[in-house]
Structure formats: C-alpha cells, structure tokens
Design an enzyme around this catalytic site. Structure first.
Site, PDB file in Angstrom:
ATOM      1  N   LYS A  99       0.862  -1.240   0.023  1.00 53.95           N
ATOM      2  CA  LYS A  99      -0.119  -0.038  -0.142  1.00 53.95           C
ATOM      3  C   LYS A  99       0.972   1.332   0.054  1.00 53.95           C
ATOM      4  O   LYS A  99       1.217   1.621   0.987  1.00 53.95           O
ATOM      5  CB  LYS A  99      -0.936  -0.114   1.155  1.00 53.95           C
TER       6      LYS A  99
ATOM      7  N   SER B 208      -8.528   0.116  -5.233  1.00 49.65           N
ATOM      8  CA  SER B 208      -8.896   0.484  -3.643  1.00 49.65           C
ATOM      9  C   SER B 208     -10.354   0.663  -3.682  1.00 49.65           C
ATOM     10  O   SER B 208     -11.213  -0.076  -3.764  1.00 49.65           O
ATOM     11  CB  SER B 208      -8.102   1.547  -3.419  1.00 49.65           C
TER      12      SER B 208
END
Length: 611
Positions: free
Chosen positions: A205, A407
C-alpha cells in the site's frame, strides 16, 4: 471634538463603506444574472454547419468517461475569446465513440482525419475502446488518415489505426515507454517539523509513501514494474498489429534506436519513416492540398442524430426496458460530483432515484462505470451499500471498469453481479491506510505551544499536539478492522477465502488481464460488453441506455461554466506545462478532498501517475 462625535464620524464612514460594499455585491449579482441570460441565449444559437465530407478528429485536451462542462460552453468560450487551443478540455469518451459509430454508417461521411496535435491523452482502456470504433469505421470501407507534427504515445496509438500516417518534415514520433513516477516529501516534512502519523495495512500500500519516504520502496517498485511492463507490452502489441510491423522494428531497444537515428543524422522524421512508424513526410500545405477536394467537419461540429436518454426525459417510447448507466469518475469523496471527483452524495442520490423509479421507468439493469483510484472508506461504503439496496430488488448490477478501478473503486465493485474489466484496467490495490499530520514541533520552533486538560487521552485529539498513544492504538485498530472488512467483502463477492484474498491483497495492484486470472474480475472486455451482459442478466433484448447525469445546483453549474470560459491564470499555465508541478498540485488538492470521519482511506496514489 468630543469622543462621542468621533465615534459618530467613524460610524458614518463605516456605514458608508458598508453601503458601497453591499451595492457592489448587488450590482455583481445583477450583472451575473443578465450575463447568464445572455450566455444561455447565445448558447442556444446553433450555427448550421454542413454535416458531410471528412470527419476530423481534432481532439483538444483529454478524454474522460464523463465531462463536467458541455460542448456548448466550450463553443461559447471560443466565441467570446476567439478560437484558442484548450489543452485542459475534457471530452466524453462515449460521445466521441458514438459519433464515430454514427459516421461509419453515415453515407455523407467519407473518411476520418486524425489531427491530434492538441490531444493530451487518455488511459489505455479508453484508447483501446476508441480504437475499436475506428476499426469498425475502416470495416465500413472508409479510409482513415492521421497527420501530426509530434506524436505523443496516446496520439500515436490512435494514429496506428490509420490507413496512412503523415508526419511533418521536422516532426517526430515520441514512443519510448511508460513511466510511473511520484514526488516524495519526507525530508520536506522533517524540515518543516511536521510529525506525520501513518497507519496502514498492506505491504504494497504505497499511497502513504510520499509522506514517510524520499523514494519508492522496493516492494512498490516490484509491484509497479510488473503491471507497468505488462501494460507497455499490450501497447506494443496493439500498434504492431495495426501497423502490421514487428514491435521491435517500431520501437527497438534504446541502443538500436540511437544507432538508427544517428544513421539519419538525427533527423527524427526520416527515422520514423525508415522504421515504419509513419508512411509519408509532408508539410501542412502538402497534406491539405491532397485533401482540398473534400469538405472537412470537426468532431465538435458533427451532431449526433439521437441524443442519449435520461430518466428526467419523457420520451421513452413504448416504455422500452432501460439499462441505467451511473458514473463513478475520479477520487471518491463525500459531497457532490466535480471535475475528477466522484461525490458519493450525488452518486447515492442517482442510485436511490433509480431504485425508487424501477417500475415507473422500466429499468431492468444498472451498469456502474468505475474509473477511480479510490478515496474515502466512508464515501465508498455509502455507494456500495446503496448498490446492495438496489440488488435486493433483483436488479442486475454490472461493473464496467475503465482505466482504473482500484482500492475504493474495487470496494464498491464488490456489490455487483458481474465485473467486466479492460485488459489494461488498473485494479486491485486492496489495502487501507490513514494519515494524520500534527504540527506541535513546527509551532514550538517558532515559540507557540499548546496545553490544557482533558478527561481522557482519547479526547485530546488536536493537530497542535502529538497524538496520544491511546489514539494511535485506536486508529490502527480501526485501520485493521477496515482491512478485514475489505477482504471479507471481496471474499464474499468473489467466492474466495479470506486467506486467498489477503494473498492477492496487501495493496498489490493488478492489470485487468491479471485480475481475470486471479478471480478479481469475471470477464475481459469493454463498456459494450458490460451493457450486453447486463441485458442478458435482465433477459431483455430491445432496450435503451439511460445515461445518468447528477442534478446539480444551477448556480454552481453556471459558476463552473463561467470559470471554464475565463482565461487561464499564470499558475494554471505553469501547472499545465510542468508535469511535476501539476503532480504537486494534485497531491496537495488530494488532502483537501479527504475528510473521512475515521481518517480511513482506500486509495491508489501511484495508479494515477502513469505517462
């Protein structure tokens, strides 16, 4: 003069200034109203332009799924300020392809001319979709010609669909490869003594890396290299197929390219024609002379014969079944839609309106077009939950992924019956993060301190003091819970185990072709495929498409349109011509869009910076 007289005099001056100020505001409002009426009347005047000849795709700016400003506003801007190139113009992907499709069947349109010097670019999925319609135009036995002075990679991709590519004598074809770069601010934040509190789940991430590093982590480099290389190979395969030449000839290795360029004494145009990138070297005069016998009509002047339907219209003849199309375009935040922002308030209202009018408008299916890097967890969940409410009415929901559905874009996609992605869709990035800056060190450096009392460490949450340990633990626990929720949603939607999702999660980014193999999407295809699948699931054949448009505030719309017509400021010109400055502006504005109540974000920062 007494004190009372002085106070009265001052009050008179203040009152005089107040009256002038109020009168100025009133005058400005009157001018805006009359200007608005004038602009509307001017926009309604349609100049009759002959609809025949060669259709010129003289695209300015960028291509997006859905646009903020109408073509009429840009046309009016040209009338007011004169015809000027607008490289920030947004063009609707679907209106463009509808025009190409209509031109293919229009006997009055004889050919297409691609003049793309002012076309800034589009994502790979959009380019492929346009290419599909250019192919259909060619299959109608109508030629396509491309002309340019310096083809960038997006321009050349479309030009590769032409029967013949023309290049100016001093021109070039700039096809070298793809790059994904980012700006990093750790040292800057350290120098400013800003304490950055980061919370995340996901090894890959990388959205928070610019704020905690001065470079890209090895994990992020590895992940980005994988999908970026795959996307570049897809690009090469496409242009090789269209040009019917080996990709190694069109785009050789750098050392071979430099050797070939030296053989032409550095003449980029000669290099382009020697390597088969273009077919003809011609000046603008020579190119125009070759086509003087044809009337040319701009893509902006070519009119669609049938406008797209909308729920607010009453022209659904025979109450035909409708497939509603809703757009999630840009960063997902609370509030209203705007340029490159998917406002959950507007999107939820559109979905709710569809749900409440299913029988009235005979809506049989919904296609959600997602082109987003994600955003707020709260805003993404608001959209996802409204999709679930719609599904409870047994209405099929199909996701059409555009250039990006990562996402938060994937979070909302879990509430669907079917997911269609382009081979070059950037998706996945299943991870979550939070970031909170505090300024206690910055303030103490200049002699400012914050102190007080509190009944609980958790209540002492202020940007002027360091986060208490308890608050750090609370936020990290919330982030952990958010990640578990994310992978649970994916596991349930994709019939996978939590462990399987976690293995392909952790913030990893995948291209559509990869996502199809690991089970994140159901089918590789485009928007048309998504519509066909929605029709099949709804068991309808003779249907129409209902393109959803948010009901915006009329004053905000008018204000936005006026802003669109104003001349660019020095700062805007600076941002347009310096990519790094533009990226910095985007990063700064990003945090203005982020106001999740729990400081939880599902966003793919690196996904958006491919060039």
């Amino acid at each position: 003069m007494s004190a009372l007289s002085a106070i009265k005099s001052i009050w008179k001056v203040i009152n005089f200034i107040r009256e002038i100020f109020l009168n100025l505001i009133f005058l400005i409002i009157i001018i805006l109203i009359f200007s608005g009426i004038t602009l509307v009347k001017e926009a309604q005047k349609k100049e009759i332009i002959p609809q025949y000849g060669a259709l010129v795709l003289d695209i300015e700016g960028v291509i997006v799924d859905t646009t903020l400003y109408s073509d009429e506003i840009y046309a009016l801007q040209n009338k007011i300020y004169g015809k000027k190139v607008n490289t920030s113009r947004e063009n609707s992907l679907f209106e463009l392809t509808q025009k190409i499709a209509q031109a293919a069947a229009d006997p009055k349109i004889t050919s297409i001319v691609l003049k793309l010097d002012n076309f800034v670019g589009a994502d790979m999925s959009s380019l492929q979709y346009i290419g599909k319609y250019l192919t259909k135009f060619s299959e109608a036995n109508k030629p396509i010609y491309a002309y340019g002075s310096n083809f960038n990679q997006s321009q050349y991709y479309l030009a590769s669909y032409a029967n013949k590519i023309y290049l100016t004598p001093l021109g070039a074809v700039n096809v070298y490869g793809l790059a994904a770069n980012n700006l990093y601010y750790k040292t800057l934040l350290d120098n400013l003594k800003i304490n950055t509190h980061v919370f995340r789940v996901g090894t890959y991430k990388s959205a928070i890396e610019p704020f905690i590093r001065d470079d890209m982590s090895e994990e992020a480099k590895s992940n980005t290299t994988r999908w970026l290389t795959l996307m570049w190979n897809n690009y090469l395969n496409d242009i090789s197929s269209q040009r019917k030449k080996a990709d190694t000839q069109l785009v050789p290795a750098p050392d071979t390219m430099l050797a070939n360029l030296k053989a032409t004494n550095g003449n980029m145009a000669q290099y382009a024609i020697s390597n088969g990138l273009v077919d003809v070297i011609a000046s603008n005069y020579q190119f125009e002379s070759e086509f003087t016998h044809q009337h040319h009509i701009s893509i902006y002047d070519y009119q669609l014969k049938s406008k797209n339907k909308n729920l607010d219209s009453d022209d659904n003849e025979g109450n035909k079944p409708l497939i509603a199309v809703v757009f999630v375009n840009g960063t997902i935040t609370d509030g209203e839609n705007s340029s490159n922002v998917a406002g959950s308030q507007d999107i939820v209202e559109q979905l709710r309106k569809i749900r409440k009018n299913l029988n009235v408008h005979n809506i049989q299916a919904v296609v959600l077009r997602v082109n987003s890097p994600g955003g707020s967890v709260d805003a993404s969940e608001a959209i996802r939950s409204e999709l679930e409410a719609l599904r409870s009415y047994q209405i099929p929901i199909v996701i059409s992924m555009g250039g990006m559905a990562a996402s938060g874009g994937y979070w909302i996609s879990t509430a669907s019956d079917y997911i269609v992605a382009s081979p070059n869709t950037i998706t996945g990035s299943i991870g979550i993060f939070g970031i909170i800056p505090t300024f206690e060190n910055s303030l103490s450096h200049i002699g400012v301190y914050s102190d007080g009392v509190t009944t609980s460490p958790l209540a002492n949450n202020t940007s002027t003091q360091n986060l208490p340990i308890e608050m750090n633990q609370l936020i990290q626990t919330s982030i952990d819970n958010g990640y578990q929720t994310f992978i649970s949603l994916v596991a349930k939607a994709r019939n996978m185990t939590i462990e399987q999702v976690d293995k392909i999660g952790q913030g990893q980014v995948w291209l559509g072709s990869e996502a199809s193999k690991i089970g994140l999407v159901d089918k590789l295809g485009d928007f048309d495929d998504a519509i066909e699948i929605a029709a099949t699931l709804a068991n309808v054949a003779d249907y129409e498409i209902d393109w959803q448009k948010p009901q915006g505030n009329w004053f905000n719309a008018f204000y936005s349109d006026v802003i669109a017509m104003l001349p660019k400021s020095t700062a805007e010109i600076f941002f347009e011509h310096l990519p790094e400055a533009k990226q910095l502006q985007q990063h700064v504005s990003l945090w203005n869009k982020f106001h999740d109540p729990q400081n939880r974000y599902i966003y793919c920062l690196n996904c958006a910076d491919v060039h």
